[in-house]
Design a protein around this motif. Structure first.
Motif, PDB file in Angstrom:
ATOM      1  N   PHE A 225       0.871  -1.169   0.069  1.00 28.76           N
ATOM      2  CA  PHE A 225      -0.130  -0.072   0.104  1.00 28.76           C
ATOM      3  C   PHE A 225       0.951   1.363  -0.016  1.00 28.76           C
ATOM      4  CE2 PHE A 225      -2.192   3.386   2.151  1.00 28.76           C
ATOM      5  CZ  PHE A 225      -3.379   3.373   1.363  1.00 28.76           C
ATOM      6  N   ILE A 226       1.954   1.330   0.685  1.00 33.01           N
ATOM      7  CA  ILE A 226       2.720   2.354   0.897  1.00 33.01           C
ATOM      8  C   ILE A 226       3.348   2.631  -0.308  1.00 33.01           C
ATOM      9  CG2 ILE A 226       4.860   3.403   1.885  1.00 33.01           C
ATOM     10  CD1 ILE A 226       3.827   1.993   4.585  1.00 33.01           C
ATOM     11  N   LEU A 227       4.097   1.422  -0.908  1.00 32.65           N
ATOM     12  CA  LEU A 227       4.805   1.495  -2.256  1.00 32.65           C
ATOM     13  C   LEU A 227       3.950   1.821  -3.348  1.00 32.65           C
ATOM     14  CD1 LEU A 227       7.534  -1.221  -1.565  1.00 32.65           C
ATOM     15  CD2 LEU A 227       7.785   1.108  -1.417  1.00 32.65           C
TER      16      LEU A 227
ATOM     17  N   PHE B 192       5.509   6.446  -7.894  1.00 33.52           N
ATOM     18  CA  PHE B 192       5.307   6.674  -9.276  1.00 33.52           C
ATOM     19  C   PHE B 192       3.844   6.620  -9.744  1.00 33.52           C
ATOM     20  CE2 PHE B 192       5.569   2.286  -8.319  1.00 33.52           C
ATOM     21  CZ  PHE B 192       4.467   1.666  -8.976  1.00 33.52           C
ATOM     22  N   GLN B 193       3.776   7.002 -10.839  1.00 33.51           N
ATOM     23  CA  GLN B 193       1.919   7.041 -11.499  1.00 33.51           C
ATOM     24  C   GLN B 193       2.035   6.324 -12.675  1.00 33.51           C
ATOM     25  OE1 GLN B 193       0.353  10.901 -11.085  1.00 33.51           O
ATOM     26  NE2 GLN B 193      -1.794  10.261 -12.160  1.00 33.51           N
ATOM     27  N   ILE B 194       1.067   5.219 -12.764  1.00 31.05           N
ATOM     28  CA  ILE B 194       0.745   4.803 -13.880  1.00 31.05           C
ATOM     29  C   ILE B 194      -0.693   5.190 -14.340  1.00 31.05           C
ATOM     30  CG2 ILE B 194       0.661   2.594 -15.395  1.00 31.05           C
ATOM     31  CD1 ILE B 194       2.981   1.682 -13.699  1.00 31.05           C
TER      32      ILE B 194
ATOM     33  N   VAL C 176      -8.282   6.679 -13.189  1.00 34.38           N
ATOM     34  CA  VAL C 176      -7.526   5.776 -13.883  1.00 34.38           C
ATOM     35  C   VAL C 176      -6.168   5.193 -13.439  1.00 34.38           C
ATOM     36  CG1 VAL C 176      -6.395   5.117 -16.118  1.00 34.38           C
ATOM     37  CG2 VAL C 176      -8.342   6.527 -16.154  1.00 34.38           C
ATOM     38  N   SER C 177      -5.383   5.898 -12.918  1.00 32.70           N
ATOM     39  CA  SER C 177      -4.172   5.679 -12.172  1.00 32.70           C
ATOM     40  C   SER C 177      -4.776   4.920 -10.812  1.00 32.70           C
ATOM     41  CB  SER C 177      -3.409   6.591 -11.801  1.00 32.70           C
ATOM     42  OG  SER C 177      -3.861   7.657 -10.684  1.00 32.70           O
TER      43      SER C 177
ATOM     44  N   SER D  10      -4.760   0.091  -8.011  1.00 30.43           N
ATOM     45  CA  SER D  10      -5.368  -1.147  -7.329  1.00 30.43           C
ATOM     46  C   SER D  10      -5.144  -2.572  -7.734  1.00 30.43           C
ATOM     47  CB  SER D  10      -6.963  -0.781  -7.211  1.00 30.43           C
ATOM     48  OG  SER D  10      -7.201   0.383  -6.583  1.00 30.43           O
ATOM     49  N   VAL D  11      -5.284  -2.728  -9.308  1.00 31.64           N
ATOM     50  CA  VAL D  11      -5.263  -3.866  -9.917  1.00 31.64           C
ATOM     51  C   VAL D  11      -3.680  -4.432  -9.661  1.00 31.64           C
ATOM     52  CG1 VAL D  11      -4.778  -4.972 -12.027  1.00 31.64           C
ATOM     53  CG2 VAL D  11      -6.866  -3.596 -11.475  1.00 31.64           C
TER      54      VAL D  11
END
Length: 70
Positions: A14-16, A23-25, A42-43, A48-49
């Motif tokens: 959760f932290i990472l 980062f953000q994808i 969307v990110s 979450s996935v």
């Protein structure tokens, strides 16, 4: 014996995998952005996935166990 893997592994993931922290994808301008502290719907879904995939791999498929104490 108590198995603490179910607590520690999701906590670390959760932290990472918090969107925008490391980062953000997907990012706003690029596919991946690092350390921007922003997020989007969307990110959140993508992260979450990824979170649930890694949690399932570590806890169910690999079977990581963390035992504390004697």
């Amino acid at each position: 014996m108590q198995d603490w893997a179910g607590v520690f592994i999701p906590l670390v993931l959760f932290i990472l995998l918090s969107p925008g922290l490391l980062f953000q994808i997907p990012g706003k301008c690029r596919i991946i952005e690092f350390g921007n502290f922003h997020t989007s719907a969307v990110s959140i879904i993508v992260h979450s996935v990824i979170f649930f995939s890694f949690a399932a791999i570590f806890l169910i498929a690999v079977g990581v166990h963390i035992d504390l104490g004697p």
